[in-house]
Structures are given as C-alpha cells and as structure tokens.
Design a protein around this motif. Structure first.
Motif, PDB file in Angstrom:
ATOM      1  N   ILE A   1       0.847  -1.185   0.000  1.00  0.00           N
ATOM      2  CA  ILE A   1       0.000   0.000   0.000  1.00  0.00           C
ATOM      3  C   ILE A   1       0.884   1.238   0.000  1.00  0.00           C
ATOM      4  O   ILE A   1       0.667   2.185  -0.745  1.00  0.00           O
ATOM      5  CB  ILE A   1      -0.936   0.005   1.224  1.00  0.00           C
ATOM      6  N   ASP A   2       1.908   1.220   0.859  1.00  0.00           N
ATOM      7  CA  ASP A   2       2.866   2.318   0.946  1.00  0.00           C
ATOM      8  C   ASP A   2       4.196   1.727   1.399  1.00  0.00           C
ATOM      9  O   ASP A   2       4.293   1.182   2.500  1.00  0.00           O
ATOM     10  CB  ASP A   2       2.382   3.377   1.937  1.00  0.00           C
TER      11      ASP A   2
ATOM     12  N   VAL B   1       5.822   4.340   4.684  1.00  0.00           N
ATOM     13  CA  VAL B   1       4.716   4.936   5.429  1.00  0.00           C
ATOM     14  C   VAL B   1       5.197   5.934   6.469  1.00  0.00           C
ATOM     15  O   VAL B   1       4.470   6.846   6.872  1.00  0.00           O
ATOM     16  CB  VAL B   1       3.880   3.822   6.096  1.00  0.00           C
TER      17      VAL B   1
ATOM     18  N   ASP C   1     -11.097   1.825   5.923  1.00  0.00           N
ATOM     19  CA  ASP C   1      -9.912   2.649   5.722  1.00  0.00           C
ATOM     20  C   ASP C   1      -8.868   2.306   6.781  1.00  0.00           C
ATOM     21  O   ASP C   1      -9.129   1.537   7.710  1.00  0.00           O
ATOM     22  CB  ASP C   1     -10.301   4.125   5.790  1.00  0.00           C
TER      23      ASP C   1
ATOM     24  N   LYS D   1      -0.779   8.945   9.400  1.00  0.00           N
ATOM     25  CA  LYS D   1      -1.287   8.994   8.034  1.00  0.00           C
ATOM     26  C   LYS D   1      -2.626   8.269   7.943  1.00  0.00           C
ATOM     27  O   LYS D   1      -2.820   7.218   8.563  1.00  0.00           O
ATOM     28  CB  LYS D   1      -0.299   8.348   7.056  1.00  0.00           C
TER      29      LYS D   1
ATOM     30  N   TYR E   1      -5.254   6.499   5.241  1.00  0.00           N
ATOM     31  CA  TYR E   1      -5.362   5.899   3.914  1.00  0.00           C
ATOM     32  C   TYR E   1      -6.838   5.600   3.652  1.00  0.00           C
ATOM     33  O   TYR E   1      -7.400   4.664   4.223  1.00  0.00           O
ATOM     34  CB  TYR E   1      -4.531   4.616   3.834  1.00  0.00           C
TER      35      TYR E   1
ATOM     36  N   ASN F   1      -9.758   4.198   1.658  1.00  0.00           N
ATOM     37  CA  ASN F   1     -10.002   3.108   0.720  1.00  0.00           C
ATOM     38  C   ASN F   1     -11.346   3.366   0.045  1.00  0.00           C
ATOM     39  O   ASN F   1     -12.397   3.190   0.658  1.00  0.00           O
ATOM     40  CB  ASN F   1     -10.003   1.792   1.496  1.00  0.00           C
TER      41      ASN F   1
ATOM     42  N   LEU G   1      -6.606  -1.689  -2.189  1.00  0.00           N
ATOM     43  CA  LEU G   1      -5.722  -0.960  -1.284  1.00  0.00           C
ATOM     44  C   LEU G   1      -4.407  -0.571  -1.938  1.00  0.00           C
ATOM     45  O   LEU G   1      -3.739   0.368  -1.494  1.00  0.00           O
ATOM     46  CB  LEU G   1      -5.439  -1.809  -0.040  1.00  0.00           C
ATOM     47  N   SER G   2      -4.027  -1.279  -2.986  1.00  0.00           N
ATOM     48  CA  SER G   2      -2.740  -0.997  -3.620  1.00  0.00           C
ATOM     49  C   SER G   2      -2.750   0.312  -4.398  1.00  0.00           C
ATOM     50  O   SER G   2      -1.699   0.786  -4.830  1.00  0.00           O
ATOM     51  CB  SER G   2      -2.356  -2.149  -4.556  1.00  0.00           C
TER      52      SER G   2
ATOM     53  N   ILE H   1      -4.150   3.282  -3.228  1.00  0.00           N
ATOM     54  CA  ILE H   1      -4.433   4.442  -2.392  1.00  0.00           C
ATOM     55  C   ILE H   1      -3.139   5.019  -1.828  1.00  0.00           C
ATOM     56  O   ILE H   1      -2.095   4.364  -1.813  1.00  0.00           O
ATOM     57  CB  ILE H   1      -5.395   4.085  -1.241  1.00  0.00           C
ATOM     58  N   SER H   2      -3.205   6.262  -1.370  1.00  0.00           N
ATOM     59  CA  SER H   2      -2.041   6.916  -0.783  1.00  0.00           C
ATOM     60  C   SER H   2      -2.440   7.562   0.533  1.00  0.00           C
ATOM     61  O   SER H   2      -3.618   7.835   0.785  1.00  0.00           O
ATOM     62  CB  SER H   2      -1.466   7.965  -1.742  1.00  0.00           C
ATOM     63  N   GLY H   3      -1.449   7.817   1.373  1.00  0.00           N
ATOM     64  CA  GLY H   3      -1.713   8.339   2.696  1.00  0.00           C
ATOM     65  C   GLY H   3      -1.725   9.855   2.746  1.00  0.00           C
ATOM     66  O   GLY H   3      -1.007  10.524   2.006  1.00  0.00           O
TER      67      GLY H   3
END
Length: 492
Positions: free
Chosen positions: A32-33, A36, A55, A67, A69, A71, A76-77, A79-81
């Motif tokens: 996801i990140d 992070v 989320d 952070k 995130y 959703n 989930l891959s 999305i960004s924080g």
C-alpha cells in the motif's frame, strides 16, 4: 527518568515448523505504501469516510507521523496516505478509532510515549482530521490504549496505561457535541509495575466493561496478566457511581517475560471469555504464545484458567487476534512476529472441529500467510475489498521495513452447490430504514452489534419481513443471524 521501551532487532535463530491441514490461500504481499514513515508501530482500521470500504490509519514511532489511507474502491494498492497534523512528537505508540463525539463517524485517538500526550482528532465526515484536541500531557509514558463506555452513559470513554507512572487510568467523556475528557478517580489500577497492553470486555456478564491489563518490565520472567472488575453493576443492581475497580486474584498468568499483547476473545465458543497472551521475550527465539482457557466458572471469578502453549515457528510473538478467516463460523488465531532478521512470519492457526464452533477448542498447526515481515507489531483484519466472498483480508505494518502492506483472502472457487448456499445475504447495503434478507425461508433470530461489540438490536424476524434499522446511528454494524451467519452493513 524514563524507563526504556525495548524495541529491539532480534537476532538470527533457526526454527522448524509443520503444517498438515488445508490452509486458506492469501495473495502475495501487496504494498500500500513502501515508505509509510519511520518505524510504523500503531494502526487502526474502520470506515472513516462513510462508504462501505474500511480505511486505515497508521502512526510511526520515530518520526511522529500519522497517516490516513482512504479506501474508496476496495483496491488498497491504489491508495495513498494523507498526513494528520499533530503535536505529539516522536514515539507514537497507540492508535484507536472510536466515535467520541457521536457525529461524522470514527475519530482518531492517539498517544505519545516520550511526551506523555493523549489526544484525539474529530472526523469531519469525509475522513479528514484537521483538528487536534489534547486530552492530557501528563500520562507518564503513555503506552496502551483502548476505548469503551465504562460508565454506561452512552458515550465512549478512553483508557490508557501509564508505563512510567505505573498506573492504568481512564478519561470520562462529557457526552457533549464537542466532548471534553476528565481523568476519573479512582484509577483502574496503581499497583502494576510498567503496565502495557489494556483491553475492555464484559468479563463477568453483568453489563459493564471490565479491564484486562498486562505489564512488560524487561526484568526477567516477572510479568503478569491481571483482570480488574468494573463495579458499576453488581449482580442485577446499579449503577454505582463513581466507578470503582476490584482486582481479580489470582492473576490470569504470571512469570512471563515481556508480554506484548493480551486479549480476551471467546476462542472455543463456550460463551466464556478466554485470554491469549503474546510473550515476546527479551531474548531472540525465546518467546511463546499462550492460550488461557476460562474454566467455565459462573459467576466469573478468574480462578480457573487452563494454559495451552501453541507450537509456532515464530520465535518472538507480537500481535495476536482472533477472527474467522476461513468462513466456517469459528475463530482462528492470527499471530505476527516481533523479529527483524529471521522467523519473520505472519501465521494463523485454524480452529478445527464439528460442529463449529467446537467447544473443545482444537487448533491445527500453523499456516504461514507470509514469511517476509520484519517486526510486525500490529495488523488489522477487515473485509477491505468488500468482495462477493465476504472474507477477511489482512493489512500489516512492518516496524523495521517502514512499509504498509496487505494480503487478500483468496478462497477456492465455489462449486454450484456452494454458490447457491452463498446467495444468502442482506440488502440494501448501506441501509437507511430497513434491511431485507435474501435466501432465508425461516424465522430468524437476529442480533446487531456496533463495532465495540455492544448489542444494539436483538429481535426475531418472520419470513419475508425486514429488520428496521432507522433507530441506529449512522455507522458500521455487525448482524448475526441464528447465531451462525454474520453480515456487515452500513447504516446511513
């Protein structure tokens, strides 16, 4: 002087494990990140922006970063924080999501160990958290964090362990639109040295929330798990205010080395809460994971627990949760590793037996979900992708890798008979006034729980009738049908 929280890099050891039964298939690690923050250590998951997708909130220990995130699609891959502005400083050791003000959904509660700060961040209704409200700057070594309605007045209170202050304290919610929080007296406990994890559960079935607390002294095998009974209600009488607490003796467990996590689910389906404990241990490879089964004493007095130690390839267990990963109606155990260099697995133990749940509480050998974790001190279990299988996925943060990742639960393809069975469901979801049932032809005993596990509706629904939900506050709920089938729905 501050005590030292031991967040160590555990050394290389060799472990051997076996796996005999069929295991649920999870996807490979999805990032996801990959960055992070510096040493992510705390995490929460829930619906923050009003849609149906859970989320994620992550806090980092060494750089004070929080952070969010959001959703929005179930992937989930992609999305960004978004950083939450805060003044906590470094060493954010706890995150909890709870609706503190009764509006706009789940808020964020966070604490910082070094600066002794407890604060909360109200949700603006869209998953944004622009305002910081500091509750206290004097929780000495703020460490463990949980929330629940301790005084049964309809709002959510906050519980914190003060690791350096040797006390477990709680803050009462004023219940106003913009709530204030007051440290309550007496404290839950002032006797345990270096209290760490804390959880709330109605242990004795009297209608109020009790506390289970463990400590982590880093001084050999001297740690224990203790239960403190909330005396708001005694038997069928009360409430008795102010809330007082009674330590239940003997302790659930004693003589352990660095307890990282203690939780209290009903693992074996016998209606009595059990305790499981992650003994991280200060020596590489020397940790253990234990289950203490309640001896079915009624009323609960805490005097009868039977210990079972699980065989695992994880040398230093950290976080543990109980969820139904394979959809068979009973709770499996998910366990993560606190090691950095080897034995870095994320595993689960399937609960076996027929009927399900099995009161004997029989668990299979560990199933490895992933072997590339590096100090996963916390993870979250949710149906993140809201797929047709309604199965539970897992999101993890790795302290030593600065990464947020997730694993999609990928059950085998359904045959025709299985597909027909799977047509049971509820609609519409989200719902405003009424939930309807699909695929059921009999009278249904239904119960609705909020995300804190409190029963908010318990009734019987006749065939071809719906369930009225207009009285519920907006949010996410769990619906249980005939004590066996579980659905999640959103009230809006």
């Amino acid at each position: 002087m501050k005590k030292t929280l031991l967040l160590f890099l555990l050394g290389l050891i060799t472990t051997v494990g076996a796996n005999a039964q069929s295991c649920v298939t999870f996807s490979s690690k999805n990032f996801i990140d990959a960055n992070v923050g510096d040493a992510p250590f705390a995490m929460g998951a829930g619906i923050l922006d009003g849609d149906i997708y859970p989320d994620i909130v992550v806090a980092s220990y060494l750089d004070g970063m929080i952070k969010v995130y959001l959703n929005t699609t179930g992937d989930l891959s992609s999305i960004s924080g978004v950083a939450v502005t805060n003044t906590l400083g470094n060493d954010i050791g706890g995150i909890k999501l709870a609706d503190l003000d009764g509006q706009n959904g789940l808020d964020i509660i966070a604490l910082a160990y070094t600066n002794d700060i407890l604060a909360w961040y109200p949700n603006n209704g869209s998953g944004g958290f622009p305002t910081e409200n500091v509750i206290s700057t004097s929780v000495l070594g703020a460490s463990g964090l949980t929330a629940g309605d301790i005084d049964d007045d309809g709002d959510i209170d906050i519980v914190v362990t003060a690791y350096d202050g040797d006390e477990v304290i709680w803050f009462s919610n004023s219940g106003t639109t913009t709530p204030t929080f007051t440290e309550a007296t007496p404290a839950i406990d002032t006797s345990l040295n270096a209290p760490g994890s804390v959880q709330l559960r109605d242990i004795d079935g009297d209608g109020d929330l009790d506390a289970i607390v463990s400590n982590a002294q880093f001084a050999g095998a001297n740690d224990e798990v203790k239960i403190f009974r909330n005396e708001l209600y005694v038997g069928m009488t009360g409430p008795f205010l102010p809330v007082t607490w009674t330590a239940i003796n003997p302790s659930v467990a004693t003589g352990l080395n660095y307890i990282f996590n203690a939780a209290m689910p009903d693992l074996d389906g016998d209606a009595f809460l059990d305790v499981f404990v992650s003994e991280l241990n200060t020596s590489p490879g020397a940790g253990s994971f234990h289950w203490y089964e309640d001896g079915n004493s009624d009323p609960f007095d805490g005097s009868v627990f039977t210990q079972t130690t699980f065989t695992t390839t994880i040398g230093n267990p950290a976080a543990a949760m109980a969820h139904d990963l394979d959809g068979d109606g009973d709770k499996d155990i998910i366990l993560s590793s606190g090691q950095a260099l080897s034995s870095t697995q994320l595993v689960y133990f399937e609960q076996l037996g027929t009927p399900s749940p099995d009161p004997s509480g029989t668990f299979g050998a560990e199933c490895i979900i992933d072997a590339t974790q590096s100090q996963t001190y916390v993870f979250a279990v949710q149906d993140f992708d809201q797929d047709v299988d309604a199965d539970l996925d897992i999101a993890t943060i790795a302290y030593n890798q600065d990464a947020l990742t997730w694993f999609e639960n990928d059950p085998p393809a359904l045959g025709v008979d299985d597909f027909e069975i799977d047509q049971k469901g509820i609609y519409p979801n989200p719902a405003q006034n009424e939930l309807n049932f699909r695929g059921f032809n009999e009278t249904l005993d239904v119960e609705v729980f909020d995300l804190l596990g409190k029963s908010v509706i318990s009734t019987r629904v006749q065939p071809n009738e719906g369930l009225g939900v207009s009285s519920l506050q907006n949010g996410v709920y769990i619906l249980r049908v005939n004590d066996s089938t579980v659905f999640k729905f959103v009230k809006e």
